[in-house]
Write a protein that holds these residues in place. Structure first.
Motif, short mmCIF file in Angstrom:
data_model
loop_
_atom_site.label_atom_id
_atom_site.label_comp_id
_atom_site.label_asym_id
_atom_site.label_seq_id
_atom_site.Cartn_x
_atom_site.Cartn_y
_atom_site.Cartn_z
N SER A 45 -16.23 -1.76 6.76
CA SER A 45 -15.13 -2.71 6.62
C SER A 45 -15.48 -4.06 7.22
O SER A 45 -14.85 -5.05 6.91
CB SER A 45 -13.88 -2.16 7.30
N GLN A 82 -6.63 -0.11 13.03
CA GLN A 82 -5.69 0.39 12.04
C GLN A 82 -6.44 1.01 10.86
O GLN A 82 -7.42 0.44 10.39
CB GLN A 82 -4.80 -0.75 11.52
N PHE A 83 -5.93 2.15 10.41
CA PHE A 83 -6.49 2.87 9.28
C PHE A 83 -5.43 2.92 8.18
O PHE A 83 -4.24 2.96 8.46
CB PHE A 83 -6.86 4.30 9.67
N ASN A 84 -5.88 2.98 6.92
CA ASN A 84 -4.92 3.16 5.82
C ASN A 84 -4.71 4.65 5.60
O ASN A 84 -5.23 5.50 6.34
CB ASN A 84 -5.37 2.42 4.55
N GLU A 85 -3.96 5.00 4.55
CA GLU A 85 -3.64 6.41 4.29
C GLU A 85 -4.87 7.24 3.92
O GLU A 85 -4.84 8.47 4.00
CB GLU A 85 -2.55 6.53 3.20
N ASP A 86 -5.96 6.58 3.52
CA ASP A 86 -7.21 7.29 3.24
C ASP A 86 -8.15 7.29 4.44
O ASP A 86 -9.31 7.68 4.33
CB ASP A 86 -7.92 6.64 2.04
N TYR A 87 -7.65 6.82 5.59
CA TYR A 87 -8.39 6.78 6.85
C TYR A 87 -9.58 5.83 6.84
O TYR A 87 -10.58 6.07 7.50
CB TYR A 87 -8.79 8.20 7.30
N TYR A 88 -9.45 4.76 6.09
CA TYR A 88 -10.43 3.68 6.14
C TYR A 88 -9.91 2.60 7.08
O TYR A 88 -8.70 2.33 7.12
CB TYR A 88 -10.66 3.07 4.76
N ILE A 90 -8.74 -0.77 8.20
CA ILE A 90 -8.21 -1.93 7.48
C ILE A 90 -7.85 -3.08 8.40
O ILE A 90 -7.53 -4.17 7.93
CB ILE A 90 -6.97 -1.55 6.64
#
Length: 123
Positions: A45, A82-88, A90
């Motif tokens: 990222s 912070q991670f998104n719902e796919d755990y990437y 962001i």
């Protein structure tokens, strides 16, 4: 690995505490954790690089020469990833806490104020 896996499996926030004495490698450990999280998600990222790029600025404002160390950190920081719902990854936020406000007006013999004041006058 344990914190990341627990976050994914239990869908709950996790914390990693990095502490130690001066020169123990806290900054290097934080760097490795950020690199690990970036690699673990399988997608770079660049957040880890942005967080690490801010370290010299924070150190200039929060580090000072002490009797034990020429570049001693006089602050603490909280880094939230912070991670998104796919755990990437962001995003990230960083809060710093100046632990030694008295250094602004007084330094012990052989010690100095925060680096930023000397850097500004030399700039």
């Amino acid at each position: 690995e344990t914190a990341y896996t627990a976050m994914v499996q239990h869908e709950r926030n996790q914390s990693v505490l990095v502490s130690g004495e001066s020169g123990a490698g806290k900054t290097e450990s934080t760097k490795l954790i950020l690199q690990f999280l970036s690699a673990r998600t399988g997608r770079a990222s660049g957040i880890d690089k942005m967080v690490l790029a801010s370290v010299p600025v924070l150190e200039a404002m929060g580090n000072a020469k002490t009797g034990r160390n020429d570049n001693s950190s006089r602050f603490g920081k909280l880094i939230k990833i912070q991670f998104n719902e796919d755990y990437y990854i962001i995003g990230s936020t960083m809060e710093h806490y100046l632990l030694e406000k008295s250094r602004l007006i007084f330094q012990a013999p052989g010690e100095r104020n925060f680096h930023i004041f000397y850097q500004m006058t030399n700039g």
